[in-house]
Design an enzyme around this catalytic site. Structure first.
Site, PDB file in Angstrom:
ATOM      1  N   GLU A 195       1.395  -0.805   0.164  1.00 54.98           N
ATOM      2  CA  GLU A 195      -0.199   0.237   0.015  1.00 54.98           C
ATOM      3  C   GLU A 195       1.187   1.318  -0.250  1.00 54.98           C
ATOM      4  O   GLU A 195       0.788   1.988   0.338  1.00 54.98           O
ATOM      5  CB  GLU A 195      -0.787  -0.223   1.341  1.00 54.98           C
ATOM      6  CG  GLU A 195      -1.814  -1.325   0.545  1.00 54.98           C
ATOM      7  CD  GLU A 195      -3.230  -0.754   1.425  1.00 54.98           C
ATOM      8  OE1 GLU A 195      -3.316   0.032   2.800  1.00 54.98           O
ATOM      9  OE2 GLU A 195      -4.397  -1.955   2.253  1.00 54.98           O
TER      10      GLU A 195
ATOM     11  N   GLU B 109      -5.856  -9.101   0.169  1.00 56.30           N
ATOM     12  CA  GLU B 109      -6.479  -8.342   1.634  1.00 56.30           C
ATOM     13  C   GLU B 109      -7.937  -7.886   1.218  1.00 56.30           C
ATOM     14  O   GLU B 109      -7.828  -7.210   0.302  1.00 56.30           O
ATOM     15  CB  GLU B 109      -5.609  -7.239   2.555  1.00 56.30           C
ATOM     16  CG  GLU B 109      -4.514  -7.575   3.396  1.00 56.30           C
ATOM     17  CD  GLU B 109      -4.100  -5.915   3.642  1.00 56.30           C
ATOM     18  OE1 GLU B 109      -4.890  -5.139   4.572  1.00 56.30           O
ATOM     19  OE2 GLU B 109      -2.766  -5.881   3.759  1.00 56.30           O
TER      20      GLU B 109
END
Ligand code: BG6
Length: 489
Positions: A167, A375
Site C-alpha cells: 500500500e 487483503e
C-alpha cells in the site's frame, strides 16, 4: 451481467489469508531483531497494545501453520521483517532471522501451502531511518535493493510469489498515520519526492526478483478503494475521478505503464511540486515489468464536488465508535461522503462487497494483468464468549459476499488467482491494537493483558474451511435464494 450458474473458481485457485510481520510476530527484541520505526509508532497508539507481543506468531508459527492446514489453505501471504533479517548498518545477515523465515516457509510448503511474501509492510528498521532519513533520502534505494536481494537469494528457491511494497498509495495518502512523514517539513510537497523514491525501490525489487528468482513473479500491493460519484451531477463525476487519481490511479498507472501519467504531471506543475526525478530514474522504472497486481480491497468511498470555501483533511476513526470518521473536503480536488446505501463497520469503513467486483473489473479493464486478493476483511470488537467460542456472523457475511463477488468478477472475465483475506489469526490493527480484530482464529490476548495467547477457531474459520475445501462451492447458505437476492439488489 446476470448469470444462470453460480461462479466457479479455477482449480488451482489460492485460498488463504494474510498478515504482516510487525502486526503478528511479536518478539521484537528477540534473536537479534533490531527496532523498527513502526515499533515506536505503535507504542504511541496507547491505550492499544504495541507490537512487542502482538499475536506472538514468532513462537506459535508451527501451531498457526497447522491450523492453516486444517482450514485447507493453499496459500499464505505474510511479510518479512527487514530488521530481523538485517539488524544493523553493517548489513550482516542475522542467522536467527534467516532461520525463523526458513522454518516458516518450510513448514508452509510441507503443509501444501504456497507462500506469498511481501518485502515491505511499513516496518522500516531504525538504523535505515537514521542512516537514510527514512524514505526522504535516495540512499535508501541501495539499502532496499540489498535487502531484497538477500530475501530473493535466501528464500527464492522455494518462494515464487513476491510483493514489493504494501500500500504505497496509502502510505503517501496517510503519511503521518503510518509514520512515513516523519522528519518532513512540507509534507504536501515532500511526499512526491518520497513517493518517487519508493517507486525506485519498487523497481529495484521487481528487477532483482526477475534476476535472482527462477520462475519468480512479483507485483505491487495497492490499497484499492474505488470511488463512486455521489450523484450523476457531472461535477461529482469529475471529483470522483480526481479522488481516484489522487488516491490510487497515480500509483497503479506508474506500476503498469512505468511512467507518470499526464494527470500526475499536470498536478505537480499546478502545485509547484518537484518530485526530484533524476537522469536514469525513468529508465530504471521502465525495466520493472510487473507480473500481476496484488489487490487489498476492504471498502469503497463516495466522491463529490468539494466546497471550495474551506479545507478539511481526513479524520480517521481512532476509537471504534461509529460516526467518528471525518470526511475530507479538498478544494479544487474532491470531497468524500458517507454512502447511505451500505452499512459501515464500527470504524466507519463502508461494507460493500460489490466494490470487490467493481475493483477487479476496473483494474482488469485498465491494466489487463492477473490479480490476487491479498487483503479484505472485517474488523470488529470481539472476545471469547461464555461458551468459549466466537460467533462472528458479521465476518462470515462479509467474507462470503466479498468472495462471491470475486467469483462474479471471474465470471465477468477477470483473471484472479487467489483470495487471501486479512487476517488468519487476530493481530494488531495499524492503529487500534487488539481492539479491532480481523482473524479467522481468535488469539487470547488484549490490549492491556497479554493473557495466554491461546488460539481459538472462530465460526468464520469453520465456514471458510468448507468454502475452501469445496473450491468455492459450499457457501454455507442456500445459494439459490442468495443468488436471487444478489441479482435483484
Ligand atoms: C491494510 C494494511 O491497509 O489494512 C494492514 O495493509 C492493515 O496492515 C489493514 O492492518 C487493516 O487496517 P487497520 O487500520 O484496521 O489495521
Amino acid at each position: 451481467m446476470k448469470y444462470k450458474e453460480l461462479p466457479t473458481f479455477p482449480k488451482d485457485f489460492f485460498w488463504g489469508a494474510s498478515s504482516a510481520a510487525w502486526q503478528v510476530e511479536g518478539a521484537t527484541k528477540e534473536d537479534g531483531r533490531s527496532p523498527a520505526i513502526i515499533d515506536l509508532n505503535s507504542q504511541t497508539k496507547k491505550p492499544y497494545a504495541d507490537n512487542s507481543v502482538a499475536a506472538d506468531h514468532y513462537h506459535h508459527y508451527k501451531e498457526d501453520v497447522a491450523l492453516m492446514k486444517e482450514c485447507g489453505f493453499t496459500s499464505y501471504r505474510f511479510s518479512l521483517s527487514w530488521s530481523r533479517l538485517i539488524p544493523a548498518e553493517d548489513r550482516k545477515i542475522n542467522p536467527k532471522g534467516l532461520e525463523f523465515y526458513n522454518n516458516l516457509i518450510n513448514e508452509l510448503i510441507a503443509a501444501g501451502i504456497t507462500p506469498i511474501i511481501t518485502l515491505y509492510h511499513y516496518d522500516m528498521p531504525c538504523w535505515v531511518d537514521e542512516k537514510c532519513g527514512g524514505w526522504r533520502n535516495r540512499s535508501i534505494i541501495e539499502e532496499f535493493d540489498y535487502y531484497c536481494r538477500v530475501c530473493f537469494e535466501n528464500f527464492g528457491d522455494r518462494v515464487k510469489y513476491w510483493l514489493s511494497i504494501n500500500e504505497q498509495n496509502m502510505q503517501i495518502v496517510y503519511g503521518d498515520w503510518l509514520g512515513v512523514s516523519k522528519g518532513c517539513t512540507d509534507w504536501f510537497k515532500d511526499k512526491w519526492k518520497i513517493n518517487h523514491i519508493m517507486n525506485l525501490c519498487h523497481a529495484k525489487a521487481v528487477i532483482a526478483c526477475h534476476e535472482l528468482v527462477e520462475g519468480g513473479k512479483i507485483g505491487p500491493v495497492p490499497g484499492y478503494v474505488p470511488i463512486y460519484p455521489e450523484t450523476c451531477k457531472p461535477e461529482d463525476q469529475i471529483a470522483a475521478m480526481n479522488a481516484e487519481e489522487l488516491t490510487q490511479k497515480i500509483w497503479d498507472d506508474l506500476y503498469v505503464f512505468r511512467e507518470y501519467n499526464s494527470f500526475t504531471k499536470n498536478y505537480w506543475k499546478e502545485h509547484d511540486i518537484d518530485p526530484d526525478i533524476r537522469p536514469g530514474d525513468m529508465e530504471l522504472i521502465e525495466q520493472a515489468k510487473i507480473d500481476f497486481i496484488a489487490v487489498n480491497c476492504y471498502r469503497s468511498d463516495v466522491g463529490k464536488a468539494p466546497d471550495n470555501s474551506y479545507k478539511q483533511e481526513i479524520g480517521l476513526n481512532k476509537t471504534g465508535k461509529k460516526g467518528e470518521f471525518v470526511y475530507p473536503n479538498l478544494p479544487g480536488e474532491y470531497a468524500l461522503a458517507r454512502n447511505p446505501f451500505v452499512e459501515v463497520t464500527d470504524w466507519d469503513w463502508h461494507i460493500d462487497a460489490t466494490c470487490m467486483r467493481y475493483s477487479l473489473r476496473y483494474l482488469w479493464d485498465h491494466y489487463h494483468l492477473p490479480m490476487v486478493i491479498t487483503e479484505a476483511g472485517f474488523g470488529g470488537h470481539e472476545d471469547l464468549g461464555e461458551d468459549g467460542k466466537i460467533h462472528d456472523e458479521e465476518r462470515i457475511n462479509y467474507l462470503r459476499e466479498y468472495a462471491f463477488n470475486i467469483g462474479l468478477a471471474i465470471q465477468d472475465g477477470v483473471e484472479v488467482f487467489g483470495f487471501n483475506p486479512w487476517s488468519f489469526t487476530d493481530l494488531l490493527s495499524t492503529g487500534n491494537g487488539m481492539a479491532k480484530r480481523y482473524g479467522l482464529v481468535f488469539v487470547n490476548t488484549t490490549d492491556d493483558d497479554a493473557r495466554d495467547l491461546t488460539r481459538h477457531k472462530k465460526d468464520s474459520f469453520t465456514w471458510y474451511s468448507k468454502l475452501i475445501k469445496s473450491n468455492g462451492k459450499d457457501w454455507g447458505t442456500d445459494m439459490t435464494a442468495w443468488q436471487d437476492f444478489q441479482k435483484n439488489k
